[in-house]
Write a protein that holds these residues in place. Structure first.
Motif, PDB file in Angstrom:
ATOM      1  N   ASN A  50       0.944  -1.241   0.092  1.00  0.00           N
ATOM      2  CA  ASN A  50      -0.077   0.093   0.084  1.00  0.00           C
ATOM      3  C   ASN A  50       0.954   1.261  -0.036  1.00  0.00           C
ATOM      4  N   ASP A  51       0.494   2.255  -0.670  1.00  0.00           N
ATOM      5  CA  ASP A  51       1.247   3.441  -0.826  1.00  0.00           C
ATOM      6  C   ASP A  51       0.995   4.087   0.594  1.00  0.00           C
ATOM      7  N   THR A  54      -1.347   7.404   0.641  1.00  0.00           N
ATOM      8  CA  THR A  54      -2.417   7.337   0.624  1.00  0.00           C
ATOM      9  C   THR A  54      -3.256   6.064   1.335  1.00  0.00           C
ATOM     10  N   LYS A  56      -3.323   3.330  -0.236  1.00  0.00           N
ATOM     11  CA  LYS A  56      -4.335   2.513  -1.116  1.00  0.00           C
ATOM     12  C   LYS A  56      -3.316   1.607  -1.638  1.00  0.00           C
ATOM     13  N   LEU A  57      -3.844   0.413  -2.323  1.00  0.00           N
ATOM     14  CA  LEU A  57      -2.975  -0.388  -3.036  1.00  0.00           C
ATOM     15  C   LEU A  57      -2.285   0.084  -4.046  1.00  0.00           C
ATOM     16  N   SER A  58      -1.014  -0.193  -4.264  1.00  0.00           N
ATOM     17  CA  SER A  58      -0.211   0.294  -4.876  1.00  0.00           C
ATOM     18  C   SER A  58       0.386  -0.717  -6.019  1.00  0.00           C
TER      19      SER A  58
END
Length: 69
Positions: A50-51, A54, A56-58
């Motif tokens: 994850n980022d 953020t 969020k998945l990266s």
């Protein structure tokens, strides 16, 4: 067949490769800036990056790490 599985402790022994790989991954990813989630089911390992900003998945971070392995 079930006796062999039990006598040879095949279920317990099947956990070893996964535990070993998680140990190696934890050492490799110790300095990784991404938030990492490692999930294990026997010898099946899923690693999620994850980022760090953020959360969020990266896919970009994942591809970058894959290219270095």
């Amino acid at each position: 067949m079930l006796n062999i599985i039990e006598d040879e402790k095949l279920c317990e022994r099947s956990q070893y490769p996964g535990k070993k790989l998680v140990s190696v991954l934890n050492n490799i990813l110790r300095d990784c800036p991404a938030n990492v989630d490692i999930r294990v089911k026997g010898a099946v390992i899923a690693v999620e990056f994850n980022d760090p900003i953020t959360g969020k998945l990266s896919a970009e971070i994942t591809k970058n790490i894959q290219s270095k392995l």
